[in-house]
Design a protein around this motif. Structure first.
Motif, PDB file in Angstrom:
ATOM      1  N   GLU A 148       1.050  -3.773   8.045  1.00 16.09           N
ATOM      2  CA  GLU A 148       2.398  -4.208   7.645  1.00 16.09           C
ATOM      3  C   GLU A 148       2.925  -3.381   6.473  1.00 16.09           C
ATOM      4  O   GLU A 148       4.115  -3.333   6.233  1.00 16.09           O
ATOM      5  N   ASP A 149       2.016  -2.790   5.718  1.00 16.55           N
ATOM      6  CA  ASP A 149       2.442  -2.036   4.541  1.00 16.55           C
ATOM      7  C   ASP A 149       2.977  -0.654   4.883  1.00 16.55           C
ATOM      8  O   ASP A 149       3.529   0.024   4.020  1.00 16.55           O
ATOM      9  N   THR A 150       2.767  -0.204   6.107  1.00 19.66           N
ATOM     10  CA  THR A 150       3.131   1.181   6.418  1.00 19.66           C
ATOM     11  C   THR A 150       4.119   1.264   7.577  1.00 19.66           C
ATOM     12  O   THR A 150       4.309   0.309   8.316  1.00 19.66           O
ATOM     13  N   VAL A 151       4.740   2.449   7.657  1.00 14.32           N
ATOM     14  CA  VAL A 151       5.550   2.801   8.831  1.00 14.32           C
ATOM     15  C   VAL A 151       5.093   4.198   9.256  1.00 14.32           C
ATOM     16  O   VAL A 151       4.579   4.953   8.433  1.00 14.32           O
ATOM     17  N   PRO A 152       5.275   4.556  10.544  1.00 16.46           N
ATOM     18  CA  PRO A 152       4.921   5.920  10.936  1.00 16.46           C
ATOM     19  C   PRO A 152       5.834   6.931  10.240  1.00 16.46           C
ATOM     20  O   PRO A 152       7.007   6.642  10.013  1.00 16.46           O
ATOM     21  N   PHE A 153       5.295   8.080   9.912  1.00 19.28           N
ATOM     22  CA  PHE A 153       6.074   9.088   9.179  1.00 19.28           C
ATOM     23  C   PHE A 153       7.375   9.408   9.914  1.00 19.28           C
ATOM     24  O   PHE A 153       8.437   9.466   9.312  1.00 19.28           O
ATOM     25  N   HIS A 154       7.240   9.607  11.224  1.00 22.01           N
ATOM     26  CA  HIS A 154       8.440   9.874  12.017  1.00 22.01           C
ATOM     27  C   HIS A 154       8.809   8.616  12.789  1.00 22.01           C
ATOM     28  O   HIS A 154       7.928   7.988  13.345  1.00 22.01           O
ATOM     29  N   PRO A 155      10.026   8.170  12.814  1.00 19.64           N
ATOM     30  CA  PRO A 155      11.224   8.805  12.269  1.00 19.64           C
ATOM     31  C   PRO A 155      11.550   8.356  10.855  1.00 19.64           C
ATOM     32  O   PRO A 155      12.500   8.860  10.270  1.00 19.64           O
ATOM     33  N   TYR A 156      10.747   7.401  10.293  1.00 20.90           N
ATOM     34  CA  TYR A 156      11.188   6.780   9.048  1.00 20.90           C
ATOM     35  C   TYR A 156      11.318   7.785   7.907  1.00 20.90           C
ATOM     36  O   TYR A 156      12.323   7.808   7.207  1.00 20.90           O
ATOM     37  N   TYR A 157      10.279   8.602   7.713  1.00 20.82           N
ATOM     38  CA  TYR A 157      10.367   9.511   6.565  1.00 20.82           C
ATOM     39  C   TYR A 157      10.936  10.867   6.942  1.00 20.82           C
ATOM     40  O   TYR A 157      11.411  11.586   6.057  1.00 20.82           O
ATOM     41  N   THR A 158      10.901  11.236   8.196  1.00 21.14           N
ATOM     42  CA  THR A 158      11.586  12.487   8.523  1.00 21.14           C
ATOM     43  C   THR A 158      13.070  12.339   8.207  1.00 21.14           C
ATOM     44  O   THR A 158      13.689  13.237   7.638  1.00 21.14           O
ATOM     45  N   VAL A 159      13.623  11.162   8.517  1.00 20.96           N
ATOM     46  CA  VAL A 159      15.060  11.008   8.277  1.00 20.96           C
ATOM     47  C   VAL A 159      15.347  10.835   6.791  1.00 20.96           C
ATOM     48  O   VAL A 159      16.318  11.376   6.260  1.00 20.96           O
ATOM     49  N   LYS A 160      14.471  10.128   6.066  1.00 19.60           N
ATOM     50  CA  LYS A 160      14.727   9.940   4.630  1.00 19.60           C
ATOM     51  C   LYS A 160      14.565  11.265   3.880  1.00 19.60           C
ATOM     52  O   LYS A 160      15.413  11.648   3.082  1.00 19.60           O
TER      53      LYS A 160
END
Ligand code: HEM
Lengths: 438, 281
Positions: free
Chosen positions: A232-244
């Motif tokens: 619950e503490d994480t999200v996959p790098f893509h697309p969450y952090y690629t877009v940020k």
């Protein structure tokens, strides 16, 4: 890389390749699915920005090298020729010259982010040290790059900096001669600096790979400094952090473009538009802004060898920081006392930069002559840099170790997903636990 | 306003403090506005033409511009650019300007050095064969190359303008060596040659360049009055162009790049909001 792989080869070729060289799996795991804390703020976008900066310097640098002539008689004019006669040469050169400053701006923010959120602490010491190595290599690269256009500042800056090595007892003068490739800064010096300026960025790229590898073993730190506890503490790098990251990069490029297109010479010294002349020394030899704090530390010591030692110590101390910090709490969000000292530290770095840009004997407050102590005029840049340098070292060597043992941190949340405030019960337990540590 | 306040404050402090330290001083540069200032500023082509004339008829007697070729005058953004001749080497006006100048060459049959009229592909000819000769003819100080002069001094074109219009009679009490000239905008330290009060050492220094401009020294082809101020302003603009001939292209390109980046950032911002909308963070 840390065993979270969820990659499933889809085509026959991918299955075939995956058995032999799982590069697609590696790319998939590092760039697409890597579990990343979901609470990273914009200070975490500078890693991506830095990778882009390195890429920009390498691409523009290779194009510049196609037209640049590393010879004392032609270097200056070859750079001007790039600006005048090469198609979009002005663009390539100004991106490269501004890019060095942007690179340092980003790396300083990145380093300060790590200091604030305690990202250098266990289990990320190797990651941090690799970062310090990259920073050192960047300084060497930028210094040698600045020599290449062979203007007045290029030449006389090189003379000053290479002469520093001459302060080393016994072997100093031989080292200087060896660096110069002769008995003065001349054509051999320019040639070897060009060769190394071309080489080092690729060494940096190699260390960056290790840096990212070392990141992906423990995973990212985050603004709370609390370890990732569950999915619950994480999200996959893509697309969450690629877009940020993408958004942050785009905004960063606006700042970058602002300098490239409208103020390209703001970050370059006018003296460097005068061809190098060994017989005429510029009135003030001032390095690029990103070296100024270290230059101030260098000049704050009356003895040359002492100054050189202090300057290198100012960087060396970063390497041992993980073992100087005694606090169990990572993030300064929960360490209000040291946070104050940290903000003073940032201010002190700016003060050092300010002093580095001025002559040591110059007055800080023009005209005031009352701050004297015996023979010393305390209202001078050199005294201001002494005080600031003292704080710089005290911050790492005294404040950081002592504060970690004596301060009382605020309650730290239990996990990234559940901030402490929504759980009063566990909150007070946590606070008690934290203050017991103190 | 703020700057004025600070200057006044500094001045007040200086008065309290007594004798100022001996150091390089320079008068504050003249405040002058240029058509090429600001994010949309462009060179004024007619001004560049006048500026070239001043350089050619006055400054080129002493100063080289080794990075300049005649073709540059006819390139896009240059003083004699003509859209009919995208290739500046074919621009008849540039050809005739070049033709007026003699440049050195080698006779193709005998190898002897010869002089011939320049073509657009030739460099501006330097007035002296080398730096020693240049210094010898100018009281020991060689006139510096002017190609990138506008980038090589703090203040750029405003500095050039201030120097050219800044020659004044030295104040009584200042000893000026023979062949040198007092100029308050030329950085220097005059405390050694000043016999007046040490609190009032004149600003500036002594320059080895005689005042090069005089009223009506150059005849402008348009109706611009040929005053020293106008000649100085126009030649400074010409030198600003020569130092950064791609400035207009750069600003234009930048505008497009910025519009693109701003739109791209806005789109990324909305994508970011959309992708993250279901994640509490
Ligand atoms: C870590 C990345 C790099 C940094 C921080 C860096 C920094 C610099 C700096 C500060 C300058 C002087 C800028 C100026 O005043 O013009 C410069 C010039 C130069 N660099 Fe780099 N550089 C990097 C990578 C590269 C690479 C990879 C190459 C070639 C493959 C390269 C080739 C050149 C050349 C040919 C010049 C001289 C032209 C010029 O002065 O504009 N650089 N670099």
């Amino acid at each position: 890389m840390s065993g979270h792989s969820t990659y499933e080869p889809k085509t026959g070729f991918e299955r075939w390749l995956d058995m032999r060289l799982p590069v697609i799996r590696m790319a998939y795991d590092t760039v697409l699915t890597f579990p990343t804390p979901k609470n990273l703020n914009y200070w975490w976008t500078f890693g991506g920005i830095l990778s882009l900066c390195l890429g920009i310097q390498i691409v523009t640098g290779i194009i510049l090298a196609m037209h640049y002539v590393p010879h004392v008689d032609y270097a200056f004019n070859s750079v001007e020729r790039i600006m005048r006669d090469v198609n979009y040469g002005w663009l390539v050169r100004y991106i490269h010259a501004t890019g060095a400053s942007m690179f340092f701006l980003a790396v300083y923010i990145h380093i300060c982010r790590n200091l604030y959120y305690g990202s250098y602490k266990a289990p990320r010491e190797v990651l941090w040290i690799l970062g310090c190595v990259i920073y050192l290599l960047m300084m060497a690269t930028a210094f040698m790059g600045y020599v290449l256009p062979w203007g007045q500042m290029s030449f006389h800056g090189t003379v000053v900096i290479t002469n520093l090595f001459g302060a080393i007892p016994v072997i100093g003068p031989s080292i200087t001669t060896w660096l110069w490739g002769g008995f003065a800064v001349d054509d051999p010096t320019l040639n070897r600096f060009f060769s190394l300026h071309y080489l080092l960025p690729f060494v940096i790229a190699g260390v960056v790979v290790l840096h990212i590898w070392a990141l992906h073993v423990p995973g990212n730190n985050n603004p709370t400094g609390v370890n990732v506890k569950s999915k619950e503490d994480t999200v996959p790098f893509h697309p969450y952090y690629t877009v940020k990251d993408g958004f942050a990069i785009s905004v960063f490029l606006i700042l970058f473009g602002f300098f490239v297109f409208w103020f390209p010479t703001a970050l370059l010294s006018p003296d460097n538009s005068i061809p190098a002349n060994p017989l005429v020394t510029p009135a003030h030899i001032v390095p690029e802004w990103y070296f100024l704090p270290f230059y101030a530390i260098l000049r704050s010591i009356p003895n040359k060898l002492g100054g050189v030692i202090m300057m290198f110590s100012a960087i060396a101390v970063l390497f041992v920081l993980p073992w100087l910090d005694t606090s169990k709490v990572r993030s300064m969000r929960y360490r209000p006392t040291i946070r104050l000292y940290f903000f003073i530290f940032l201010l002190v770095c700016l003060v050092l930069g300010f002093c580095g840009a001025h002559e040591p004997a110059e007055q800080v407050i023009p005209g005031v002559t009352t701050f004297t102590l015996g023979d010393y005029d305390l209202n001078t840049m050199v005294w201001l840099s002494r005080v600031a340098a003292l704080y710089y070292f005290a911050y790492f060597l005294l404040i950081t170790p002592i504060m970690g043992l004596t301060e009382t941190p605020l309650p730290v949340p239990e996990s990234i997903s559940e901030p402490v405030l929504s759980h009063p019960a566990s909150g007070s337990a946590q606070a008690a636990a934290a203050s017991n540590k103190g | 306003m703020l700057r004025k306040g600070l200057t006044l404050a500094a001045f007040g402090l200086a008065l309290v403090a007594g004798p100022a330290m001996a150091a390089t001083t320079q008068a504050e540069l003249k405040d002058i506005h240029w058509s090429f200032e600001g994010p949309f500023g462009k060179f004024d082509q007619v001004q560049l033409q006048r500026g070239y004339k001043v350089y050619r008829e006055v400054c080129s007697a002493c100063h080289s511009m080794n990075l300049m070729y005649f073709r540059n005058l006819g390139q896009k953004g240059g003083p004699f650019y003509d859209p009919k001749y995208p290739n500046p080497n074919e621009n008849p006006y540039v050809k005739s300007l070049a033709h007026d100048i003699q440049v050195g060459d080698i006779d193709q049959d005998t190898g002897d050095p010869v002089k011939r009229p320049a073509t657009p592909a030739d460099k501006f000819a330097a007035p002296f064969p080398n730096e020693v000769a240049a210094a010898a003819s100018n009281g020991g100080k060689a006139p510096p190359d002017l190609s990138v002069m506008a980038k090589a001094r703090e203040g750029g074109p405003a500095y050039i303008y201030s120097i050219l219009t800044g020659f004044v009679t030295p104040p009584a009490g200042l000893t000026i060596p023979a062949g040198k000239y007092y100029n308050p905008y030329f950085p220097g330290d005059l405390s050694g040659s000043w016999t007046g009060s040490p609190d009032h050492v004149p600003q500036g220094g002594v320059i080895g360049m005689p005042p090069p401009l005089a009223p009506n020294k150059v005849t402008f082809d348009d109706k611009t009055p040929s005053t020293v101020a106008n000649q100085a302003r126009d030649v400074a603009a010409f030198l600003a162009w020569a130092a950064e001939p791609k400035m207009e292209e750069r600003k234009q390109f930048g505008l497009g790049a910025m519009i693109y980046l701003v739109i791209f950032s806005v789109l990324l911002w909305f994508s970011y909001r959309r992708i993250w909308r279901n994640v509490a963070h």
